[in-house]
Design an enzyme around this catalytic site. Structure first.
Site, PDB file in Angstrom:
ATOM      1  N   ASP A   1       0.841  -1.190   0.000  1.00 29.21           N
ATOM      2  CA  ASP A   1       0.000   0.000   0.000  1.00 29.21           C
ATOM      3  C   ASP A   1       0.883   1.250   0.000  1.00 29.21           C
ATOM      4  O   ASP A   1       1.705   1.430   0.902  1.00 29.21           O
ATOM      5  CB  ASP A   1      -0.912  -0.014   1.232  1.00 29.21           C
ATOM      6  CG  ASP A   1      -2.097   0.915   1.068  1.00 29.21           C
ATOM      7  OD1 ASP A   1      -2.446   1.239  -0.092  1.00 29.21           O
ATOM      8  OD2 ASP A   1      -2.669   1.338   2.079  1.00 29.21           O
TER       9      ASP A   1
ATOM     10  N   HIS B   1      -3.522  14.036   0.797  1.00 32.69           N
ATOM     11  CA  HIS B   1      -3.704  13.143   1.947  1.00 32.69           C
ATOM     12  C   HIS B   1      -2.496  13.224   2.881  1.00 32.69           C
ATOM     13  O   HIS B   1      -2.647  13.347   4.101  1.00 32.69           O
ATOM     14  CB  HIS B   1      -3.917  11.706   1.455  1.00 32.69           C
ATOM     15  CG  HIS B   1      -4.036  10.691   2.547  1.00 32.69           C
ATOM     16  ND1 HIS B   1      -5.054  10.713   3.478  1.00 32.69           N
ATOM     17  CD2 HIS B   1      -3.256   9.626   2.872  1.00 32.69           C
ATOM     18  CE1 HIS B   1      -4.896   9.690   4.316  1.00 32.69           C
ATOM     19  NE2 HIS B   1      -3.810   9.024   3.978  1.00 32.69           N
TER      20      HIS B   1
ATOM     21  N   GLU C   1     -10.825   4.033   3.559  1.00 33.80           N
ATOM     22  CA  GLU C   1      -9.832   4.795   2.795  1.00 33.80           C
ATOM     23  C   GLU C   1     -10.127   4.595   1.322  1.00 33.80           C
ATOM     24  O   GLU C   1     -10.111   3.465   0.819  1.00 33.80           O
ATOM     25  CB  GLU C   1      -8.405   4.327   3.106  1.00 33.80           C
ATOM     26  CG  GLU C   1      -7.905   4.838   4.440  1.00 33.80           C
ATOM     27  CD  GLU C   1      -6.387   4.784   4.581  1.00 33.80           C
ATOM     28  OE1 GLU C   1      -5.744   3.931   3.921  1.00 33.80           O
ATOM     29  OE2 GLU C   1      -5.849   5.602   5.346  1.00 33.80           O
TER      30      GLU C   1
ATOM     31  N   GLU D   1      -9.257   4.291  -2.154  1.00 33.25           N
ATOM     32  CA  GLU D   1      -8.033   4.003  -2.902  1.00 33.25           C
ATOM     33  C   GLU D   1      -8.397   3.303  -4.208  1.00 33.25           C
ATOM     34  O   GLU D   1      -9.515   2.835  -4.396  1.00 33.25           O
ATOM     35  CB  GLU D   1      -7.119   3.038  -2.121  1.00 33.25           C
ATOM     36  CG  GLU D   1      -6.719   3.543  -0.749  1.00 33.25           C
ATOM     37  CD  GLU D   1      -5.502   2.806  -0.164  1.00 33.25           C
ATOM     38  OE1 GLU D   1      -4.759   2.143  -0.937  1.00 33.25           O
ATOM     39  OE2 GLU D   1      -5.307   2.904   1.057  1.00 33.25           O
TER      40      GLU D   1
ATOM     41  N   ASP E   1      -9.310   0.442   1.817  1.00 35.11           N
ATOM     42  CA  ASP E   1      -8.350  -0.064   2.793  1.00 35.11           C
ATOM     43  C   ASP E   1      -8.811   0.368   4.185  1.00 35.11           C
ATOM     44  O   ASP E   1      -8.305   1.326   4.760  1.00 35.11           O
ATOM     45  CB  ASP E   1      -6.952   0.477   2.469  1.00 35.11           C
ATOM     46  CG  ASP E   1      -5.899  -0.285   3.241  1.00 35.11           C
ATOM     47  OD1 ASP E   1      -6.113  -1.475   3.505  1.00 35.11           O
ATOM     48  OD2 ASP E   1      -4.872   0.310   3.585  1.00 35.11           O
TER      49      ASP E   1
ATOM     50  N   ARG F   1      -8.367   3.757  13.197  1.00 31.36           N
ATOM     51  CA  ARG F   1      -7.453   4.875  13.474  1.00 31.36           C
ATOM     52  C   ARG F   1      -6.900   4.850  14.887  1.00 31.36           C
ATOM     53  O   ARG F   1      -5.768   5.283  15.122  1.00 31.36           O
ATOM     54  CB  ARG F   1      -8.168   6.210  13.240  1.00 31.36           C
ATOM     55  CG  ARG F   1      -8.702   6.399  11.839  1.00 31.36           C
ATOM     56  CD  ARG F   1      -7.603   6.336  10.820  1.00 31.36           C
ATOM     57  NE  ARG F   1      -8.097   6.593   9.472  1.00 31.36           N
ATOM     58  CZ  ARG F   1      -7.350   6.465   8.382  1.00 31.36           C
ATOM     59  NH1 ARG F   1      -6.085   6.070   8.469  1.00 31.36           N
ATOM     60  NH2 ARG F   1      -7.860   6.715   7.194  1.00 31.36           N
TER      61      ARG F   1
ATOM     62  N   GLN G   1      -4.294   2.078  15.033  1.00 32.86           N
ATOM     63  CA  GLN G   1      -3.158   2.545  14.220  1.00 32.86           C
ATOM     64  C   GLN G   1      -2.311   3.581  14.978  1.00 32.86           C
ATOM     65  O   GLN G   1      -1.086   3.507  14.995  1.00 32.86           O
ATOM     66  CB  GLN G   1      -3.708   3.155  12.926  1.00 32.86           C
ATOM     67  CG  GLN G   1      -2.666   3.536  11.897  1.00 32.86           C
ATOM     68  CD  GLN G   1      -3.308   4.166  10.645  1.00 32.86           C
ATOM     69  OE1 GLN G   1      -4.519   4.309  10.556  1.00 32.86           O
ATOM     70  NE2 GLN G   1      -2.487   4.527   9.674  1.00 32.86           N
TER      71      GLN G   1
ATOM     72  N   LYS H   1      -4.742  -2.016  10.191  1.00 34.35           N
ATOM     73  CA  LYS H   1      -4.999  -2.110   8.750  1.00 34.35           C
ATOM     74  C   LYS H   1      -5.306  -3.532   8.280  1.00 34.35           C
ATOM     75  O   LYS H   1      -6.020  -3.715   7.303  1.00 34.35           O
ATOM     76  CB  LYS H   1      -3.740  -1.670   7.987  1.00 34.35           C
ATOM     77  CG  LYS H   1      -3.371  -0.239   8.174  1.00 34.35           C
ATOM     78  CD  LYS H   1      -4.292   0.626   7.384  1.00 34.35           C
ATOM     79  CE  LYS H   1      -3.766   2.037   7.316  1.00 34.35           C
ATOM     80  NZ  LYS H   1      -4.586   2.849   6.442  1.00 34.35           N
TER      81      LYS H   1
ATOM     82  N   THR I   1      -9.416  -5.594   3.766  1.00 36.86           N
ATOM     83  CA  THR I   1      -9.276  -4.658   2.647  1.00 36.86           C
ATOM     84  C   THR I   1     -10.250  -5.150   1.581  1.00 36.86           C
ATOM     85  O   THR I   1     -10.253  -6.339   1.264  1.00 36.86           O
ATOM     86  CB  THR I   1      -7.831  -4.679   2.090  1.00 36.86           C
ATOM     87  OG1 THR I   1      -6.929  -4.337   3.139  1.00 36.86           O
ATOM     88  CG2 THR I   1      -7.663  -3.707   0.934  1.00 36.86           C
TER      89      THR I   1
ATOM     90  N   GLU J   1      -9.794  12.566   7.610  1.00 38.30           N
ATOM     91  CA  GLU J   1      -9.643  13.914   7.055  1.00 38.30           C
ATOM     92  C   GLU J   1     -10.970  14.663   7.030  1.00 38.30           C
ATOM     93  O   GLU J   1     -11.032  15.844   7.371  1.00 38.30           O
ATOM     94  CB  GLU J   1      -9.083  13.836   5.635  1.00 38.30           C
ATOM     95  CG  GLU J   1      -7.622  13.447   5.553  1.00 38.30           C
ATOM     96  CD  GLU J   1      -7.215  13.165   4.111  1.00 38.30           C
ATOM     97  OE1 GLU J   1      -6.918  14.106   3.374  1.00 38.30           O
ATOM     98  OE2 GLU J   1      -7.227  11.983   3.711  1.00 38.30           O
TER      99      GLU J   1
END
Ligand SMILES: *[C@@H]1O[C@H](CO)[C@@H](O)[C@H](O)[C@H]1NC(C)=O
Ligand SMILES: *[C@@H]1O[C@H](CO)[C@@H](O)[C@H](O)[C@H]1NC(C)=O
Length: 420
Positions: A130, A137, A203, A205, A237, A241, A244, A257, A261, A368
């Site tokens: 990844d 970002h 996420e 992606e 993904d 948080r 993480q 993570k 996925t 975000e």
């Protein structure tokens, strides 16, 4: 006039004859998985067309790549075989070609309504990497966690930054995602607690699917990188948080993570995306020669994320971004991945990292969009979210608007189930 198919395709379909994305499906729960392409509301069973001797070109005549439970063997054959397959299928499915159109029994066997089949992971994914290729970002995360003075680490402008992800927990769109449990902490200096994640995020992606690999010790030159990429999928993904934040120093992402996925079932080929190439802005500072491309390419792919909140029917759009907002190209990512001699293999997956755009409504994750939970996001129906709740469904879509047709990726969705 764009070419048309004898298969009826609605104007807003993601899968006109110009697209023909590749996937893998089972016609019945007990059947063997087999490769397919999508057209309109149908899947085309490639094993049936191969049995009928319809892949007569030099690259596909003598292979059993369409009698496999995944696309890896086909991917390993490389671009000449992919182009031959695409040309053969576009011809067979076109409105003025009778071979399939006028053969009722063959047509009945080869064309199955998508609603009646089960779509599977299209590839056996040996390795998944990844990247972190969106500058917007990287900047937002940097401002949030490192402060506004120096949000992006110096190395980011020289290296397509990445980490090795977990391949075993990659699932196909529609698979539920179980809220992970783990350690987290209120701050890096306070003691941890253990429990279900309270900051579950998506996420936005995309991921490049690797075709022919390279031998260990033999890097892929940037000028040849595109021939090692079969196509793209949408990818969510999922990220916890809080887990993480507590675990990532010093070795980076791990259990925050690796729990899931999700990818979309159809791989849209770079050949189908060719009309939508977009040229990125010049990179400053200029990259090393091994990352310098004659003609850097992104693709103009509109991306959208919506959430169907728990207990609701209606989806609210939460962000609109575009693949072309990335800084590092997929070919730079691939060349960088192999420059130390690391070998890639057919079916490996290279995620782009979260694709955030420059605007407040083009950010690619809740971290975000809600500024780490400080600014709740309003959804339709007087519903708000900071992070995902159990029962929420997240839906990604992506498409390119062509002249009279759409090249789309279908959808990539998953619903959150409670922790056990
Ligand atoms: C239809 O296709 C099958 C499989 O290739 C073939 O055996 C058969 O002869 C075809 N029928 C017609 C009428 O062309
Ligand atoms: C919206 O939700 C809030 C909090 O649940 C509630 O106090 C308010 O009355 C709701 N407004 C409307 C218009 O339903």
């Amino acid at each position: 006039m764009p070419i048309t198919s004898f298969v009826e395709v609605q104007p807003d379909s993601h899968f006109p004859i110009q697209n023909l994305p590749f996937g893998v499906f089972k016609p019945q729960p007990e059947s063997e998985p087999r490769p397919a392409v999508a057209i309109g509301e149908f899947v085309v069973d490639l094993s049936v067309l191969a049995d009928a001797g319809l892949f007569g070109g030099p690259y596909l005549r003598n292979t059993d790549c369409f009698h496999q439970p995944n696309l890896n063997k086909f991917l390993g054959l490389g671009r000449p075989a992919w182009k031959e397959a695409r040309a053969t299928l576009q011809k067979l499915l076109s409105a003025d070609e009778s071979t399939l159109r006028d053969n009722a029994s063959l047509k009945q066997k080869a064309l199955l309504p998508s609603s009646k089949v089960q779509l599977l992971l299209p590839i056996a994914i040996g390795d998944y990497t990844d990247f972190f290729a969106s500058q917007h970002h990287a900047r937002n995360c940097g401002v949030m966690f490192r402060g506004p003075e120096n949000p992006i680490n110096l190395n980011w402008f020289h290296i397509p930054i990445a980490y090795h992800g977990r391949a075993s927990s990659i699932v196909v769109s529609g698979t539920d995602v179980i809220r992970p449990r783990g350690q987290a902490s209120q701050s890096p200096k306070s003691p941890p607690y253990f429990g279900p994640s309270n900051k579950l995020d998506f996420e936005l992606e995309m991921a490049a699917v690797v075709g022919p690999g390279n031998e260990l010790g033999k890097p892929i030159d940037i000028s040849e990188a595109a021939d090692h990429i079969f196509g793209l999928v949408l990818m969510n993904d999922w990220s916890a948080r809080d887990i993480q934040a507590w675990e990532y120093v010093p070795l980076g992402p791990f259990l925050g993570k690796s729990f899931s996925t999700t990818i979309s079932p159809w791989i849209v080929t770079l050949d189908a995306l060719e009309p939508f190439i977009s040229h990125p802005a010049e990179q400053i500072p200029p990259p090393f020669p091994y990352l310098t491309e004659k003609e850097p390419k992104h693709y103009d792919i509109s991306l959208q994320v919506s959430i169907v909140p728990s207990g609701e029917q209606h989806e609210s759009v939460v962000t609109r971004s575009n693949f072309k907002h990335l800084y590092w190209t997929i070919t730079q990512q691939l060349a960088h991945h192999t420059v130390n001699g690391c070998n890639l293999r057919p079916g490996d997956l290279l995620g782009t990292g979260t694709i955030s755009g420059p605007e407040a409504d083009s950010l690619g994750c809740l971290l975000e969009l809600t500024w780490n939970g400080q600014k709740p996001l309003s959804l339709d129906g007087n519903i708000s979210r900071t992070f995902l709740l159990d029962g929420d469904e997240v839906i990604f879509t992506g498409c390119c608007k062509g002249d009279g047709y759409i090249i789309g990726f279908g959808k990539c969705s998953g619903k959150i189930l409670p922790s056990p």
